[in-house]
Scaffold this active site. Sequence first.
Site, mmCIF file in Angstrom:
data_model
loop_
_atom_site.group_PDB
_atom_site.id
_atom_site.type_symbol
_atom_site.label_atom_id
_atom_site.label_comp_id
_atom_site.label_asym_id
_atom_site.label_seq_id
_atom_site.Cartn_x
_atom_site.Cartn_y
_atom_site.Cartn_z
ATOM 1 N NE ARG A 19 47.488 40.334 40.364
ATOM 2 C CZ ARG A 19 46.199 40.282 40.599
ATOM 3 N NH1 ARG A 19 45.651 41.010 41.552
ATOM 4 N NH2 ARG A 19 45.420 39.488 39.897
ATOM 5 C CG HIS A 78 36.303 42.503 41.447
ATOM 6 N ND1 HIS A 78 37.623 42.840 41.610
ATOM 7 C CD2 HIS A 78 36.072 42.545 40.114
ATOM 8 C CE1 HIS A 78 38.167 43.082 40.417
ATOM 9 N NE2 HIS A 78 37.249 42.915 39.493
#
Length: 256
Positions: A44, A131
């Site tokens: 991002r 993750h």
Amino acid sequence: MPDAADESKPQAIETARRVIRDASSVAVLTGAGISTDSGIPDFRGPNGVWTRNPEAEKRSTIQHYLADPQVRRDAWQIRLESDMFTASPNDGHRALVELERSGRLHTLVTQNIDGLHVIAGSSPDNVVEIHGTVHRWECVDCGARGPMQEALDRVRAGDPDPSCPICGGIMKSATIMFGQSLVAADLLRAEIAATQADVLLAVGTSLMVYPIAGMVQVALEAGRSVVIVNAQSTPFDSQATVVVQGSASAVLPAIL
Ligand code: NAD
Ligand code: ZN
């Protein structure tokens, strides 16, 4: 790199240094921004994978991955060429190894899947890869796992979408995709760290991916200090004890 906070930066670094020095235990949450100086793009940031190509998000979504063989073939090709397998840790990762050696690291929770904290020397027992990791493959059907290089060798040898050697099921990297749940035990460790440690240090994360960004909220509610080190602003900046805008590889050695 945004320069807006530059004037106040030496002061912010000094405050962050003091807050961390006075803590007897520090929980750390890292995101993709700690690894950009190792040559791995974030998602991002201005140069992020998704900022530049929103379609790429599909490959990280389990429903698309399971439903569409073309998505899987693309994903395996991208894994083959991924910088993650050749990248080296930077001074930011190494500063966190030093924090652990000083005996004050509570837990290092990372959203990164690149394995660079452990490669830098952080103890695997203290690292929670919330993750998952790109360094292993897993079968979505039987849960079998193995070294990623094994799977990549099969792709290189001409199998564009290798299937599980045990059950024939669909293989993926051992990362948590969108649409998959996090591992409950890992999430619990993250929550405990945010609640117990005197300070939560969040580094190189946009703090936009939940539930893990909620670690900051949990720490704030428990009355802990929160130090944010990030290149861009985050939704929690106004509530943090101190925010240092800058690159993790330069700021962490300065504050730890
Ligand atoms: P993100 O891409 O959402 O945010 C990264 C943040 O780091 C941005 O706010 C950016 O401004 C900042 N940043 C970039 N370079 C920096 C630097 N040198 N120093 C300090 N800050 C810097 O990443 P995230 O919050 O970790 O979120 C999400 C997801 O991206 C996670 O699920 C993670 O698994 C995945 N991801 C991991 C890797 C990796 O393993 N290296 C790379 C890309 C994405
Ligand atoms: Zn299987």
